[in-house]
Enzyme design. Structure first.
Site, PDB file in Angstrom:
ATOM      1  N   GLY A  46       0.736  -1.126  -0.102  1.00 50.29           N
ATOM      2  CA  GLY A  46      -0.072  -0.017  -0.176  1.00 50.29           C
ATOM      3  C   GLY A  46       0.925   1.237   0.032  1.00 50.29           C
ATOM      4  N   GLN A  51       2.845   9.932   1.243  1.00 48.47           N
ATOM      5  CA  GLN A  51       4.110   9.348   1.452  1.00 48.47           C
ATOM      6  C   GLN A  51       5.158   9.678   0.321  1.00 48.47           C
ATOM      7  OE1 GLN A  51       2.507   5.101   2.064  1.00 48.47           O
ATOM      8  NE2 GLN A  51       4.465   5.139   2.972  1.00 48.47           N
ATOM      9  N   CYS A  92       5.955  -0.342   6.999  1.00 54.44           N
ATOM     10  CA  CYS A  92       5.697   0.699   5.930  1.00 54.44           C
ATOM     11  C   CYS A  92       6.770   1.218   5.198  1.00 54.44           C
ATOM     12  CB  CYS A  92       5.105   1.876   7.107  1.00 54.44           C
ATOM     13  SG  CYS A  92       4.608   3.567   6.255  1.00 54.44           S
ATOM     14  N   LEU A  93       6.521   1.571   4.011  1.00 57.22           N
ATOM     15  CA  LEU A  93       7.358   1.991   3.061  1.00 57.22           C
ATOM     16  C   LEU A  93       8.320   3.350   3.623  1.00 57.22           C
ATOM     17  CD1 LEU A  93       6.015   1.111  -0.335  1.00 57.22           C
ATOM     18  CD2 LEU A  93       7.635  -0.224   0.647  1.00 57.22           C
ATOM     19  N   HIS A 134      -4.516   1.583   7.372  1.00 54.00           N
ATOM     20  CA  HIS A 134      -3.043   2.120   7.657  1.00 54.00           C
ATOM     21  C   HIS A 134      -2.946   3.208   6.321  1.00 54.00           C
ATOM     22  CE1 HIS A 134       1.610   1.212   7.760  1.00 54.00           C
ATOM     23  NE2 HIS A 134       1.332   2.114   6.793  1.00 54.00           N
ATOM     24  N   GLU A 135      -3.323   2.845   5.284  1.00 56.84           N
ATOM     25  CA  GLU A 135      -3.065   4.016   4.120  1.00 56.84           C
ATOM     26  C   GLU A 135      -4.045   5.186   4.564  1.00 56.84           C
ATOM     27  OE1 GLU A 135      -0.618   3.518   2.466  1.00 56.84           O
ATOM     28  OE2 GLU A 135      -0.676   1.403   3.024  1.00 56.84           O
ATOM     29  N   HIS A 138      -2.361   7.586   6.677  1.00 50.68           N
ATOM     30  CA  HIS A 138      -1.358   8.238   6.143  1.00 50.68           C
ATOM     31  C   HIS A 138      -1.975   9.731   5.708  1.00 50.68           C
ATOM     32  CE1 HIS A 138       2.308   6.113   6.086  1.00 50.68           C
ATOM     33  NE2 HIS A 138       1.681   5.064   5.406  1.00 50.68           N
TER      34      HIS A 138
END
Ligand code: NI
Length: 169
Positions: A46, A51, A92-93, A134-135, A138
Site C-alpha cells: 500500500g 508518502q 511501512c515503506l 493504515h493507508e 497516512h
C-alpha cells in the site's frame, strides 16, 4: 508512469493532513498510476500520496500474492467498523525495516471514488482491512508507529535519524 521518491519517518511532511480531491481528472489518475508503480517497485502492499510528498487524498493498495489486483482510491474514508479488533504485523515503506503488531477493527466498510471518479463502497476484512486503515491513516498524517508504546516510538525515531545521518555521511 514514474517511480516517485518515498519520504522516510520522521520527515515532517508525513504529518501533513491531505486535502480532499475535488474531481478525478487526468492529473489524479496520473498520480494514482505513479503511486502504483512506486508501490510495486518498492514491493509494498500500500502507498498513500502523502508518502511521496503530495498532500492529496489518494491511496493505492494491492494485498494479492500475485501482485495483480491494484486498487486506487480517491478520498477514501472508513464509513463503518464491525467485529472485534484484529492484530496484524504492519510495516511501512516510510519506516523501512520496522515491523510491529497493530490492533485495528477487523472488518470495515470503505467509501471512496475509484480511478474513474465513480463512488464505490466496499467491505474489507483481514489484511486488506488493516492495509486500508493504515493507508487512510497516512492521509491524516498518522503512522502505524503512533500506535506503539512511547518507548518503542522513541527507539524507532532514534534509529531512523541515525540511519539518515549515516546515509548522508
Ligand atoms: Ni505506510
Amino acid at each position: 508512469m514514474a517511480v516517485l521518491d518515498i519520504l522516510h519517518h520522521p520527515d515532517p511532511r508525513l504529518r501533513n493532513v491531505a486535502f480532499p480531491v475535488e474531481a478525478v481528472d487526468d492529473e489524479v489518475r496520473q498520480l494514482a498510476d505513479d503511486l502504483l508503480e512506486t508501490m510495486y517497485s518498492a514491493r509494498g502492499i500500500g502507498l498513500a500520496a502523502v508518502q511521496v510528498g503530495i498532500a492529496r487524498r489518494v491511496i493505492v493498495v494491492d494485498v494479492s500474492r500475485e501482485r495483480n489486483a491494484p486498487l486506487a482510491l480517491v478520498n477514501p474514508r472508513v464509513a463503518a467498523v464491525h467485529g472485534e479488533e484484529a492484530e496484524f504485523e504492519e510495516g511501512c515503506l516510510s519506516v523501512p525495516g520496522v515491523y510491529e503488531t497493530v490492533s485495528r477493527p477487523e472488518r470495515i466498510r470503505i467509501e471512496a471514488w475509484d480511478r474513474d471518479g465513480n463512488a464505490v463502497s466496499m467491505d474489507a476484512e483481514g489484511t486488506l482491512a488493516a492495509c486500508l486503515q493504515h493507508e487512510i491513516d497516512h492521509l491524516d498524517g498518522r503512522l502505524f508507529v503512533d500506535y506503539l508504546s512511547r518507548l518503542k516510538q522513541q527507539r524507532i525515531r532514534k534509529r531512523a535519524l541515525k540511519q539518515q545521518r549515516e546515509a548522508l555521511a
